[in-house]
Design a protein around this motif. Structure first.
Motif, PDB file in Angstrom:
ATOM      1  N   LEU A 157       0.878  -1.278   0.073  1.00 37.57           N
ATOM      2  CA  LEU A 157       0.328  -0.023   0.020  1.00 37.57           C
ATOM      3  C   LEU A 157       0.858   1.493  -0.043  1.00 37.57           C
ATOM      4  O   LEU A 157       0.663   2.224  -0.745  1.00 37.57           O
ATOM      5  CB  LEU A 157      -1.002   0.045   1.164  1.00 37.57           C
ATOM      6  N   LEU A 158       1.865   1.285   0.832  1.00 39.40           N
ATOM      7  CA  LEU A 158       2.615   2.355   1.043  1.00 39.40           C
ATOM      8  C   LEU A 158       3.459   2.671  -0.543  1.00 39.40           C
ATOM      9  O   LEU A 158       3.710   3.906  -0.731  1.00 39.40           O
ATOM     10  CB  LEU A 158       3.662   2.309   2.141  1.00 39.40           C
ATOM     11  N   THR A 159       4.006   1.474  -0.768  1.00 40.54           N
ATOM     12  CA  THR A 159       4.586   1.857  -2.259  1.00 40.54           C
ATOM     13  C   THR A 159       3.715   2.332  -3.581  1.00 40.54           C
ATOM     14  O   THR A 159       4.209   3.247  -4.033  1.00 40.54           O
ATOM     15  CB  THR A 159       5.283   0.202  -2.707  1.00 40.54           C
ATOM     16  N   HIS A 160       2.592   2.125  -3.446  1.00 45.04           N
ATOM     17  CA  HIS A 160       1.602   2.565  -4.393  1.00 45.04           C
ATOM     18  C   HIS A 160       1.304   3.989  -4.128  1.00 45.04           C
ATOM     19  O   HIS A 160       1.139   4.843  -4.960  1.00 45.04           O
ATOM     20  CB  HIS A 160       0.248   1.787  -4.617  1.00 45.04           C
ATOM     21  N   LEU A 161       0.866   4.453  -2.725  1.00 46.00           N
ATOM     22  CA  LEU A 161       0.791   5.646  -2.429  1.00 46.00           C
ATOM     23  C   LEU A 161       1.858   6.666  -2.660  1.00 46.00           C
ATOM     24  O   LEU A 161       1.811   7.605  -2.954  1.00 46.00           O
ATOM     25  CB  LEU A 161       0.439   5.876  -0.837  1.00 46.00           C
ATOM     26  N   VAL A 162       3.176   6.000  -2.453  1.00 48.27           N
ATOM     27  CA  VAL A 162       4.428   7.067  -2.766  1.00 48.27           C
ATOM     28  C   VAL A 162       4.177   7.220  -4.148  1.00 48.27           C
ATOM     29  O   VAL A 162       4.567   8.279  -4.679  1.00 48.27           O
ATOM     30  CB  VAL A 162       5.557   6.159  -2.316  1.00 48.27           C
ATOM     31  N   ALA A 163       4.153   6.272  -5.115  1.00 48.84           N
ATOM     32  CA  ALA A 163       3.967   6.297  -6.555  1.00 48.84           C
ATOM     33  C   ALA A 163       3.014   7.277  -7.136  1.00 48.84           C
ATOM     34  O   ALA A 163       3.204   8.164  -7.824  1.00 48.84           O
ATOM     35  CB  ALA A 163       3.930   5.194  -7.209  1.00 48.84           C
ATOM     36  N   ILE A 164       1.656   7.107  -6.466  1.00 53.25           N
ATOM     37  CA  ILE A 164       0.832   8.021  -6.708  1.00 53.25           C
ATOM     38  C   ILE A 164       0.894   9.509  -6.431  1.00 53.25           C
ATOM     39  O   ILE A 164       0.468  10.335  -7.188  1.00 53.25           O
ATOM     40  CB  ILE A 164      -0.483   7.792  -6.024  1.00 53.25           C
ATOM     41  N   ALA A 165       1.562   9.765  -5.379  1.00 50.20           N
ATOM     42  CA  ALA A 165       1.955  11.057  -4.748  1.00 50.20           C
ATOM     43  C   ALA A 165       3.235  11.592  -5.486  1.00 50.20           C
ATOM     44  O   ALA A 165       3.504  12.866  -5.399  1.00 50.20           O
ATOM     45  CB  ALA A 165       2.259  11.074  -3.334  1.00 50.20           C
ATOM     46  N   GLY A 166       3.780  10.753  -6.405  1.00 51.41           N
ATOM     47  CA  GLY A 166       5.113  11.240  -7.129  1.00 51.41           C
ATOM     48  C   GLY A 166       6.152  11.434  -6.159  1.00 51.41           C
ATOM     49  O   GLY A 166       7.127  12.310  -6.378  1.00 51.41           O
ATOM     50  N   LEU A 167       6.462  10.809  -5.226  1.00 50.41           N
ATOM     51  CA  LEU A 167       7.296  10.871  -4.117  1.00 50.41           C
ATOM     52  C   LEU A 167       8.422   9.788  -4.208  1.00 50.41           C
ATOM     53  O   LEU A 167       9.317   9.682  -3.394  1.00 50.41           O
ATOM     54  CB  LEU A 167       6.897  10.825  -2.736  1.00 50.41           C
ATOM     55  N   GLY A 168       8.501   9.091  -5.549  1.00 56.02           N
ATOM     56  CA  GLY A 168       9.429   7.844  -5.812  1.00 56.02           C
ATOM     57  C   GLY A 168      10.932   8.302  -6.088  1.00 56.02           C
ATOM     58  O   GLY A 168      11.630   7.397  -5.892  1.00 56.02           O
ATOM     59  N   ASP A 169      11.246   9.538  -6.104  1.00 55.91           N
ATOM     60  CA  ASP A 169      12.622   9.923  -6.297  1.00 55.91           C
ATOM     61  C   ASP A 169      13.437  10.101  -4.856  1.00 55.91           C
ATOM     62  O   ASP A 169      13.152  10.712  -4.003  1.00 55.91           O
ATOM     63  CB  ASP A 169      12.974  11.044  -7.191  1.00 55.91           C
TER      64      ASP A 169
END
Length: 169
Positions: A157-169
């Protein structure tokens, strides 16, 4: 037994990801399975917990990692840390070997927690709110007939929420 396959590329309906879109296939257990199987499945899969399913595939309870661990430790040793300290390492290792054919049913809590499940069409916000409220790192995703179709772990869930928020970098 495993949860039926639900890992697919994410689908968006009206711009929202749904629980079914991030649900994954993880091993499940039944109450008739040995405790050692539950421990082995969790260890090999690095899972935060396990979902116990009935014969018809419906979730009957969720066991967190600490609950599964507790199943392998005699109650007296859990209640008295001084007693646990008196056992040397060679004998302590025997506790794990002596689990033998003990089943999950043999070791279940007297009043097991009801499984934490969510509908397949729930939004990720609903998933996050339920996971936070229930304080469970794993929840089941169910279809309209309440059959388990997948699971969502906190990490997923956290991995997807980070991707959605654009915080993956």
């Amino acid at each position: 037994m495993t949860v039926s396959e639900t890992t697919r590329s994410p689908r968006h309906r009206k711009g929202f990801m749904r629980a079914r879109d991030i649900a994954v296939t993880l091993p499940t257990v039944t109450i008739r399975d040995p405790v050692m199987k539950a421990i082995r499945v969790m260890a090999l899969g690095r899972l935060p917990g396990l979902i116990v399913v009935s014969d018809d595939g419906r979730p009957s309870m969720v066991l967190t990692g600490t609950q599964v661990l507790r199943m392998g430790i005699p109650g007296a040793y859990q209640e008295d840390p001084h007693l646990a300290r008196t056992v040397d390492e060679a004998h302590a290792d025997r506790f794990w070997q002596e689990l033998g054919d003990l089943t999950i049913e043999d070791c279940m809590p007297r009043q097991p927690d009801r499984p934490v499940t969510i509908a397949a069409d729930a939004t990720l916000l609903e998933v996050a709110a339920l996971m936070a409220r229930s304080q469970r790192p794993i929840i089941g995703v169910v279809d309209a007939s309440r059959s388990l179709i997948g699971v969502i772990t906190l990490e997923r869930l956290l991995t997807h929420l980070v991707a959605i928020a654009g915080l993956g970098d």
